[in-house]
Design a protein around this motif. Structure first.
Motif, PDB file in Angstrom:
ATOM      1  N   MET A  23      -5.869  45.714  58.814  1.00 56.96           N
ATOM      2  CA  MET A  23      -6.002  45.940  57.374  1.00 56.96           C
ATOM      3  C   MET A  23      -4.773  45.428  56.628  1.00 56.96           C
ATOM      4  N   LEU A  24      -3.587  45.644  57.179  1.00 61.42           N
ATOM      5  CA  LEU A  24      -2.358  45.153  56.567  1.00 61.42           C
ATOM      6  C   LEU A  24      -2.358  43.630  56.515  1.00 61.42           C
ATOM      7  N   THR A  25      -2.758  42.991  57.603  1.00 63.32           N
ATOM      8  CA  THR A  25      -2.784  41.540  57.657  1.00 63.32           C
ATOM      9  C   THR A  25      -3.753  40.977  56.622  1.00 63.32           C
ATOM     10  N   VAL A  26      -4.912  41.587  56.501  1.00 63.58           N
ATOM     11  CA  VAL A  26      -5.890  41.137  55.502  1.00 63.58           C
ATOM     12  C   VAL A  26      -5.337  41.344  54.093  1.00 63.58           C
ATOM     13  N   ALA A  27      -4.676  42.468  53.853  1.00 63.45           N
ATOM     14  CA  ALA A  27      -4.122  42.763  52.529  1.00 63.45           C
ATOM     15  C   ALA A  27      -2.996  41.796  52.158  1.00 63.45           C
ATOM     16  N   LEU A  28      -2.194  41.386  53.146  1.00 62.70           N
ATOM     17  CA  LEU A  28      -1.080  40.474  52.875  1.00 62.70           C
ATOM     18  C   LEU A  28      -1.549  39.038  52.639  1.00 62.70           C
ATOM     19  N   GLN A  29      -2.740  38.697  53.072  1.00 65.62           N
ATOM     20  CA  GLN A  29      -3.323  37.368  52.914  1.00 65.62           C
ATOM     21  C   GLN A  29      -2.351  36.252  53.336  1.00 65.62           C
ATOM     22  N   PRO A  30      -1.942  36.258  54.604  1.00 61.74           N
ATOM     23  CA  PRO A  30      -1.025  35.199  55.050  1.00 61.74           C
ATOM     24  C   PRO A  30      -1.742  33.856  55.147  1.00 61.74           C
ATOM     25  N   ALA A  31      -0.954  32.793  55.184  1.00 62.22           N
ATOM     26  CA  ALA A  31      -1.515  31.458  55.370  1.00 62.22           C
ATOM     27  C   ALA A  31      -2.138  31.387  56.761  1.00 62.22           C
ATOM     28  N   THR A  32      -3.281  30.771  56.842  1.00 56.25           N
ATOM     29  CA  THR A  32      -3.940  30.606  58.141  1.00 56.25           C
ATOM     30  C   THR A  32      -3.980  29.149  58.558  1.00 56.25           C
ATOM     31  N   ASP A  33      -3.468  28.288  57.692  1.00 56.90           N
ATOM     32  CA  ASP A  33      -3.411  26.864  57.961  1.00 56.90           C
ATOM     33  C   ASP A  33      -2.062  26.356  57.465  1.00 56.90           C
ATOM     34  N   VAL A  34      -1.582  25.277  58.042  1.00 59.75           N
ATOM     35  CA  VAL A  34      -0.274  24.730  57.664  1.00 59.75           C
ATOM     36  C   VAL A  34      -0.243  24.376  56.178  1.00 59.75           C
ATOM     37  N   ARG A  35      -1.383  23.985  55.619  1.00 59.13           N
ATOM     38  CA  ARG A  35      -1.426  23.627  54.194  1.00 59.13           C
ATOM     39  C   ARG A  35      -1.180  24.826  53.285  1.00 59.13           C
ATOM     40  N   GLY A  36      -1.311  26.026  53.798  1.00 61.90           N
ATOM     41  CA  GLY A  36      -1.059  27.220  52.997  1.00 61.90           C
ATOM     42  C   GLY A  36       0.376  27.705  53.061  1.00 61.90           C
ATOM     43  N   CYS A  37       1.203  27.035  53.835  1.00 61.15           N
ATOM     44  CA  CYS A  37       2.605  27.433  53.979  1.00 61.15           C
ATOM     45  C   CYS A  37       3.398  27.089  52.726  1.00 61.15           C
ATOM     46  N   SER A  38       4.447  27.868  52.479  1.00 62.28           N
ATOM     47  CA  SER A  38       5.290  27.632  51.307  1.00 62.28           C
ATOM     48  C   SER A  38       6.066  26.320  51.411  1.00 62.28           C
ATOM     49  N   ASN A  39       6.238  25.801  52.595  1.00 56.81           N
ATOM     50  CA  ASN A  39       6.994  24.559  52.788  1.00 56.81           C
ATOM     51  C   ASN A  39       6.090  23.370  53.098  1.00 56.81           C
ATOM     52  N   TYR A  40       4.823  23.469  52.773  1.00 62.38           N
ATOM     53  CA  TYR A  40       3.881  22.387  53.083  1.00 62.38           C
ATOM     54  C   TYR A  40       4.289  21.117  52.337  1.00 62.38           C
ATOM     55  N   VAL A 107       2.359  36.340  66.850  1.00 61.98           N
ATOM     56  CA  VAL A 107       3.302  35.243  67.060  1.00 61.98           C
ATOM     57  C   VAL A 107       2.736  33.947  66.496  1.00 61.98           C
ATOM     58  N   LYS A 108       1.443  33.713  66.680  1.00 64.71           N
ATOM     59  CA  LYS A 108       0.827  32.501  66.128  1.00 64.71           C
ATOM     60  C   LYS A 108       0.970  32.480  64.607  1.00 64.71           C
ATOM     61  N   LEU A 109       0.758  33.617  63.965  1.00 69.50           N
ATOM     62  CA  LEU A 109       0.876  33.718  62.527  1.00 69.50           C
ATOM     63  C   LEU A 109       2.316  33.495  62.079  1.00 69.50           C
ATOM     64  N   LEU A 110       3.255  34.080  62.802  1.00 67.61           N
ATOM     65  CA  LEU A 110       4.664  33.964  62.405  1.00 67.61           C
ATOM     66  C   LEU A 110       5.238  32.579  62.643  1.00 67.61           C
ATOM     67  N   LEU A 111       4.723  31.851  63.617  1.00 62.99           N
ATOM     68  CA  LEU A 111       5.238  30.509  63.919  1.00 62.99           C
ATOM     69  C   LEU A 111       4.511  29.411  63.160  1.00 62.99           C
ATOM     70  N   LEU A 112       3.483  29.750  62.419  1.00 67.52           N
ATOM     71  CA  LEU A 112       2.664  28.764  61.734  1.00 67.52           C
ATOM     72  C   LEU A 112       3.474  27.863  60.803  1.00 67.52           C
ATOM     73  N   CYS A 113       4.366  28.414  60.054  1.00 69.86           N
ATOM     74  CA  CYS A 113       5.100  27.652  59.030  1.00 69.86           C
ATOM     75  C   CYS A 113       6.509  27.259  59.454  1.00 69.86           C
TER      76      CYS A 113
END
Length: 114
Positions: A23-40, A107-113
């Motif tokens: 539920m926390l992960t869904v609420a935070l709406q993290p990037a799920t693709d590299v294009r959604g990263c802040s440094n894309y 870990v996959k989510l945290l290493l994405l960007c």
């Protein structure tokens, strides 16, 4: 007369913690693709989360969840009325599932960007 033991004894921390973290992960709406990263399109480290503080807090919550699952397996109420084999099997299952979910998704989510 003895109270019937719960089939979920030893899995409460796994289930409740897993649901809360999902539920926390869904609420935070993290990037799920590299294009959604802040440094894309640029260089350097970015965050999958809109607030970078979650880059520290999220792994800490995953670690707390894993520790809660381990501690629950050590509680005598988890063992109540069970033999050694099922106790060990249930503990291994719970810890393995929590570890797989933490390392796999977290870990996959945290290493994405990065």
């Amino acid at each position: 007369m003895t109270k019937p033991r719960s089939p979920l004894a030893g899995f409460w921390a796994l289930l409740v913690g897993g649901v809360l973290l999902t539920m926390l992960t869904v609420a935070l709406q993290p990037a799920t693709d590299v294009r959604g990263c802040s440094n894309y399109g640029g260089s350097g480290n970015g965050s999958a989360f809109s607030n970078e503080i979650w880059d520290l807090n999220y792994p800490l919550l995953l670690l707390v969840w894993l520790l809660a699952v381990v501690v629950e397996q050590l509680l005598p109420i988890t063992w109540d009325g069970r033999k050694a084999g099922p106790i060990v099997a249930r503990a291994l299952l719970a810890v393995t599932l929590a570890l797989t979910a933490s390392c796999g998704a977290g870990v996959k989510l945290l290493l994405l960007c990065h």
